[in-house]
Design a protein around this motif. Structure first.
Motif, short mmCIF file in Angstrom:
data_model
loop_
_atom_site.label_atom_id
_atom_site.label_comp_id
_atom_site.label_asym_id
_atom_site.label_seq_id
_atom_site.Cartn_x
_atom_site.Cartn_y
_atom_site.Cartn_z
N SER A 1 0.82 -1.22 0.00
CA SER A 1 0.00 0.00 0.00
C SER A 1 0.86 1.26 0.00
CB SER A 1 -0.93 0.00 1.22
OG SER A 1 -1.79 -1.12 1.20
N LEU A 2 1.90 1.26 0.84
CA LEU A 2 2.74 2.45 0.96
C LEU A 2 3.85 2.50 -0.10
CD1 LEU A 2 3.28 2.56 4.85
CD2 LEU A 2 1.59 3.81 3.50
N GLY A 3 4.19 1.35 -0.63
CA GLY A 3 5.31 1.27 -1.55
C GLY A 3 6.64 1.11 -0.84
N SER A 4 6.62 0.91 0.48
CA SER A 4 7.85 0.72 1.25
C SER A 4 7.46 0.37 2.69
CB SER A 4 8.70 1.99 1.26
OG SER A 4 8.14 2.96 2.13
N TYR A 5 8.49 0.10 3.50
CA TYR A 5 8.32 -0.07 4.94
C TYR A 5 8.77 1.17 5.71
CZ TYR A 5 7.27 -5.08 4.76
OH TYR A 5 6.67 -6.32 4.54
N ASP A 6 8.86 2.28 5.03
CA ASP A 6 9.33 3.50 5.67
C ASP A 6 8.23 4.09 6.54
OD1 ASP A 6 10.85 5.64 6.39
OD2 ASP A 6 10.62 6.72 4.51
#
Length: 374
Positions: free
Chosen positions: A199-204
């Motif tokens: 969903s976010l495009g990363s784990y950031d």
């Protein structure tokens, strides 16, 4: 297979258990990479396309997996003779002295920064509150010039709060679960983790006040899979690769470019989910059975001991560097030289912190705990 079988001449804990030296070394390698990521990244305000190690913040997820494994290895067989209180006291003694040091260094960095100008003007009450919460590894109200960090005096402390949450969950619930139930929880956590990354495009996420909800999401799967890998260790493949190749794999995973989106698919999220859900557990499985010669084991031992003090004390100095970069007038070469010097300084500071703060305080607290029966 026990750790003694893997490392017959390995260093041992105070309880007589052998260290997994390669895993210790990988923890150190990950810590060094994340420090390099922070030093370079803060100069570009962590703008992903300009990062040299754009995935290095995944070291946090790797640390959580290592933590789940190590906690299971160290404590699963001790609950007949150890109470929940004794476990929690031991974990506090192991982790909290450096949390306190990180808070002190963070406060000094904030109040004494010669490069900040008027960008860090905050009320005394707000700074005091931030310091008191930092001493407990708790989030605080935001401070000026701290990029929205949930722990504004020492940003990496957000992961220590999650570490404590994981340890409490282990003591109260996870240690009692059968392997099948633990595996079921890991599957659910993996689904939630994957949905978050895709969903976010990363784990950031998880590091700031605005995205603090992501912190337990990032903790859950790695910690559970680390514990599960320990529980299943006799039934898993026994590959042996070694510290250097595994460190290279970890570095390559962090150096890989940021992946673009294609329509509704955020390939960067897919890549990072593959790292967290598949690659890191695989490294843990392989590293658990890997060994090395005397020189490699000494390197792993040193890197492992340095990893936690380096991780938890470096960021206040990175804040100083951030403010210096804002006002600098020198060349790119001068900036690079300062960055390299800062990297080396954080290692020296972490070494000193380990020898002259962490070890003496832990020894004193352990003696006091034994005197009280903890």
């Amino acid at each position: 297979m026990s750790a003694s079988d893997t490392y017959p001449d390995a260093d041992r804990t105070g309880d007589g258990k052998a260290h997994f030296e390669v895993l210790d070394g990988l923890r150190g390698a990950a810590a060094l990479l994340v420090v390099a990521f922070h030093i370079q990244g803060i100069t570009v305000l962590f703008d992903a396309p300009r990062l040299l190690l754009p995935h290095a913040y995944l070291a946090v997820d790797f640390f959580f997996a290592l933590s789940g494994f190590v906690v299971g290895y160290a404590y699963d067989d001790r609950w007949g003779t150890m109470t929940t209180r004794q476990f929690l006291v031991r974990r506090l003694i192991r982790l909290h002295p450096l949390v306190v040091l990180g808070a002190i260094v963070g406060l000094a960095s904030y109040l004494g920064d010669p490069f900040a100008g008027d960008r860090q003007e905050a009320s005394a009450a707000l700074v005091v509150f931030a310091f008191l919460t930092a001493l407990l590894a708790l989030p605080s109200a935001p401070l000026p010039n701290r990029l929205g960090d949930s722990h504004p005096l020492n940003a990496p402390a957000w992961t220590l709060l999650q570490e404590y949450i994981g340890n409490i969950a282990y003591a109260l619930v996870l240690r009692r679960l059968r392997t099948r139930a633990l595996a079921g929880m890991a599957v659910i956590a993996a689904i939630i983790s994957a949905v978050t990354a895709l969903s976010l495009g990363s784990y950031d996420t998880g590091w700031g006040l605005a995205n603090f909800w992501g912190a337990p999401v990032r903790l859950a799967y790695p910690f559970l899979i680390g514990l599960l890998i320990y529980r299943l260790h006799d039934r898993l493949p026994r590959f042996r690769v070694g510290f250097i190749p595994l460190s290279i794999v970890l570095a390559l995973a962090f150096i890989a470019p940021v992946w673009p989106s294609s329509g509704a698919i955020k390939w960067n999220g897919v890549y990072q989910a593959a790292c967290v859900l598949i690659l890191f557990p695989a490294i843990l499985v392989v590293g658990r059975h890997s060994a090395g010669g005397p020189s490699t084991l000494r390197l792993c031992k040193a890197a492992g001991r340095l990893s936690y003090p380096l991780y938890i004390t470096h960021y206040p100095f990175v804040y100083l560097y951030m403010n210096w970069v804002v006002g600098k007038t020198g060349t790119a070469a001068a900036t690079a030289a300062i960055a390299v010097s800062l990297f080396l300084f954080t290692i020296l500071f972490a070494t000193a912190a380990y020898r002259w703060w962490d070890l003496p305080l832990r020894s004193a607290l352990q003696r006091k705990a034994r005197g009280r029966g903890d």
